[in-house]
Design a protein around this motif. Structure first.
Motif, PDB file in Angstrom:
ATOM      1  N   MET A   1       0.868  -1.216   0.163  1.00 29.44           N
ATOM      2  CA  MET A   1       0.373  -0.010   0.072  1.00 29.44           C
ATOM      3  C   MET A   1       1.228   1.041  -0.026  1.00 29.44           C
ATOM      4  SD  MET A   1      -2.912   1.612   3.209  1.00 29.44           S
ATOM      5  CE  MET A   1      -3.332   0.171   3.178  1.00 29.44           C
ATOM      6  N   SER A   2      -0.059   2.274  -0.731  1.00 30.58           N
ATOM      7  CA  SER A   2       1.610   3.580  -0.541  1.00 30.58           C
ATOM      8  C   SER A   2       0.578   4.653  -0.389  1.00 30.58           C
ATOM      9  CB  SER A   2       1.869   3.743  -1.644  1.00 30.58           C
ATOM     10  OG  SER A   2       2.031   5.400  -2.478  1.00 30.58           O
ATOM     11  N   LEU A   3       0.910   5.479   0.891  1.00 29.19           N
ATOM     12  CA  LEU A   3      -0.074   6.495   1.084  1.00 29.19           C
ATOM     13  C   LEU A   3      -0.107   7.444   0.485  1.00 29.19           C
ATOM     14  CD1 LEU A   3       1.505   6.651   4.741  1.00 29.19           C
ATOM     15  CD2 LEU A   3      -0.258   5.748   4.020  1.00 29.19           C
ATOM     16  N   PRO A   4      -1.821   8.039  -0.296  1.00 30.36           N
ATOM     17  CA  PRO A   4      -2.200   8.760  -1.082  1.00 30.36           C
ATOM     18  C   PRO A   4      -1.768  10.003  -0.483  1.00 30.36           C
ATOM     19  CG  PRO A   4      -3.827   8.050  -0.016  1.00 30.36           C
ATOM     20  CD  PRO A   4      -2.887   7.434   0.474  1.00 30.36           C
ATOM     21  N   LEU A   5      -0.357  10.595  -0.227  1.00 26.35           N
ATOM     22  CA  LEU A   5       0.365  11.747   0.556  1.00 26.35           C
ATOM     23  C   LEU A   5       0.063  13.065  -0.695  1.00 26.35           C
ATOM     24  CD1 LEU A   5       2.317  10.814   3.423  1.00 26.35           C
ATOM     25  CD2 LEU A   5      -0.229  10.788   3.896  1.00 26.35           C
ATOM     26  N   SER A   6      -0.243  14.226   0.303  1.00 25.98           N
ATOM     27  CA  SER A   6       0.019  15.831  -0.035  1.00 25.98           C
ATOM     28  C   SER A   6       0.706  16.671   0.432  1.00 25.98           C
ATOM     29  CB  SER A   6      -1.365  16.223  -0.622  1.00 25.98           C
ATOM     30  OG  SER A   6      -2.034  16.089  -1.836  1.00 25.98           O
ATOM     31  N   GLN A   7       1.995  16.661   0.908  1.00 25.03           N
ATOM     32  CA  GLN A   7       2.817  17.693   1.705  1.00 25.03           C
ATOM     33  C   GLN A   7       2.024  18.958   1.155  1.00 25.03           C
ATOM     34  OE1 GLN A   7       6.341  16.624   1.847  1.00 25.03           O
ATOM     35  NE2 GLN A   7       6.912  18.407   3.912  1.00 25.03           N
ATOM     36  N   ILE A   8       1.664  19.446   2.960  1.00 19.08           N
ATOM     37  CA  ILE A   8       1.264  21.242   2.792  1.00 19.08           C
ATOM     38  C   ILE A   8       2.443  22.120   3.152  1.00 19.08           C
ATOM     39  CG2 ILE A   8      -1.311  20.734   2.123  1.00 19.08           C
ATOM     40  CD1 ILE A   8      -2.065  21.245   4.779  1.00 19.08           C
ATOM     41  N   VAL A  14      -1.164  15.832   3.960  1.00 20.07           N
ATOM     42  CA  VAL A  14      -3.022  15.429   3.840  1.00 20.07           C
ATOM     43  C   VAL A  14      -3.392  13.847   3.467  1.00 20.07           C
ATOM     44  CG1 VAL A  14      -3.690  17.800   4.361  1.00 20.07           C
ATOM     45  CG2 VAL A  14      -3.678  17.763   2.145  1.00 20.07           C
ATOM     46  N   ALA A  15      -4.128  14.082   3.197  1.00 23.96           N
ATOM     47  CA  ALA A  15      -4.618  12.732   2.649  1.00 23.96           C
ATOM     48  C   ALA A  15      -6.488  12.580   2.500  1.00 23.96           C
ATOM     49  CB  ALA A  15      -4.240  10.878   3.127  1.00 23.96           C
ATOM     50  N   PRO A  16      -6.178  11.672   1.858  1.00 23.46           N
ATOM     51  CA  PRO A  16      -8.181  11.273   1.464  1.00 23.46           C
ATOM     52  C   PRO A  16      -8.152  10.322   2.859  1.00 23.46           C
ATOM     53  CG  PRO A  16      -7.119  10.873  -0.739  1.00 23.46           C
ATOM     54  CD  PRO A  16      -6.032  11.497   0.192  1.00 23.46           C
ATOM     55  N   GLN A  17      -8.982   9.446   3.133  1.00 16.65           N
ATOM     56  CA  GLN A  17      -9.672   9.282   4.504  1.00 16.65           C
ATOM     57  C   GLN A  17      -9.057   7.551   4.832  1.00 16.65           C
ATOM     58  OE1 GLN A  17     -13.362   7.420   5.484  1.00 16.65           O
ATOM     59  NE2 GLN A  17     -13.087   7.089   7.582  1.00 16.65           N
ATOM     60  N   LEU A  18      -7.975   7.555   5.500  1.00 20.01           N
ATOM     61  CA  LEU A  18      -7.444   6.347   5.728  1.00 20.01           C
ATOM     62  C   LEU A  18      -7.703   5.181   6.832  1.00 20.01           C
ATOM     63  CD1 LEU A  18      -3.041   7.994   6.271  1.00 20.01           C
ATOM     64  CD2 LEU A  18      -4.372   7.267   4.271  1.00 20.01           C
ATOM     65  N   THR A  19      -7.614   3.942   5.972  1.00 22.16           N
ATOM     66  CA  THR A  19      -7.557   3.282   5.949  1.00 22.16           C
ATOM     67  C   THR A  19      -7.168   2.436   7.692  1.00 22.16           C
ATOM     68  OG1 THR A  19      -6.605   1.651   5.152  1.00 22.16           O
ATOM     69  CG2 THR A  19      -8.764   2.302   4.501  1.00 22.16           C
ATOM     70  N   PRO A  20      -7.936   1.953   8.237  1.00 23.72           N
ATOM     71  CA  PRO A  20      -7.044   1.128  10.412  1.00 23.72           C
ATOM     72  C   PRO A  20      -5.939   0.555   9.301  1.00 23.72           C
ATOM     73  CG  PRO A  20      -9.293   0.971   9.992  1.00 23.72           C
ATOM     74  CD  PRO A  20      -9.128   1.101   9.098  1.00 23.72           C
ATOM     75  N   GLU A  21      -5.847   0.060   8.393  1.00 20.63           N
ATOM     76  CA  GLU A  21      -4.590  -0.792   7.693  1.00 20.63           C
ATOM     77  C   GLU A  21      -3.160   0.473   7.212  1.00 20.63           C
ATOM     78  OE1 GLU A  21      -8.024  -2.850   8.198  1.00 20.63           O
ATOM     79  OE2 GLU A  21      -7.781  -1.662   6.967  1.00 20.63           O
ATOM     80  N   ALA A  22      -3.898   1.545   7.215  1.00 19.69           N
ATOM     81  CA  ALA A  22      -2.949   2.354   6.603  1.00 19.69           C
ATOM     82  C   ALA A  22      -2.080   3.245   7.715  1.00 19.69           C
ATOM     83  CB  ALA A  22      -3.750   3.202   5.963  1.00 19.69           C
ATOM     84  N   MET A  23      -2.983   2.978   8.998  1.00 21.67           N
ATOM     85  CA  MET A  23      -2.000   3.226  10.228  1.00 21.67           C
ATOM     86  C   MET A  23      -0.349   2.908  10.775  1.00 21.67           C
ATOM     87  SD  MET A  23      -3.944   5.492  11.437  1.00 21.67           S
ATOM     88  CE  MET A  23      -4.750   6.309   9.260  1.00 21.67           C
ATOM     89  N   ALA A  24      -0.198   1.932  10.207  1.00 16.23           N
ATOM     90  CA  ALA A  24       1.315   1.252  10.505  1.00 16.23           C
ATOM     91  C   ALA A  24       2.172   1.658   9.403  1.00 16.23           C
ATOM     92  CB  ALA A  24       1.256  -0.340  10.615  1.00 16.23           C
ATOM     93  N   GLU A  25       1.675   1.284   8.103  1.00 11.87           N
ATOM     94  CA  GLU A  25       2.390   2.296   6.889  1.00 11.87           C
ATOM     95  C   GLU A  25       2.919   3.698   7.358  1.00 11.87           C
ATOM     96  OE1 GLU A  25       2.871   2.877   2.211  1.00 11.87           O
ATOM     97  OE2 GLU A  25       1.144   1.560   3.240  1.00 11.87           O
ATOM     98  N   ALA A  26       2.257   4.459   7.942  1.00 11.84           N
ATOM     99  CA  ALA A  26       2.436   5.845   8.843  1.00 11.84           C
ATOM    100  C   ALA A  26       3.256   6.004   9.140  1.00 11.84           C
ATOM    101  CB  ALA A  26       1.021   6.146   8.570  1.00 11.84           C
ATOM    102  N   ALA A  27       3.232   5.357  10.775  1.00  9.81           N
ATOM    103  CA  ALA A  27       4.266   4.959  11.743  1.00  9.81           C
ATOM    104  C   ALA A  27       5.600   4.862  10.577  1.00  9.81           C
ATOM    105  CB  ALA A  27       3.700   4.374  12.706  1.00  9.81           C
TER     106      ALA A  27
END
Length: 93
Positions: A1-8, A14-27
């Motif tokens: 999974m690749s996080l759909p991020l935009s750096q502001i 910021v990102a569209p709604q992330l899933t619970p599964e995306a939290m580990a990737e964010a960390a």
């Protein structure tokens, strides 16, 4: 999974709604905090709840702040809410 991020800003994405599964990737990507501003079930019953996102974020070692407001909220009121959420994140994010 690749996080759909935009750096502001240098330290804000910021990102569209992330899933619970995306939290580990964010960390793993080095993020320290997640601010969730989506109301539960905004687009139907299949969306994750704030509690599910928060639990997954905490399990991944992330701080969380939940700021909910209706989509139809007037802009000045919405931005007051954003400022309030930002203040609650200081020192933890």
């Amino acid at each position: 999974m690749s996080l759909p991020l935009s750096q502001i800003a240098a330290d804000v994405c910021v990102a569209p709604q992330l899933t619970p599964e995306a939290m580990a990737e964010a960390a793993q990507a080095g993020f320290r905090s997640v601010v969730n501003n989506r109301p539960d079930f905004e687009h139907g019953p299949d969306q994750p709840t704030s509690a599910e996102i928060e639990a997954a974020a905490r399990a991944a070692g992330l701080n969380t702040v939940t700021c909910r407001w209706p989509v139809a909220t007037s802009r000045p009121r919405k931005w007051r809410s954003v400022r309030s959420c930002s203040r609650s994140c200081r020192g933890r994010c």
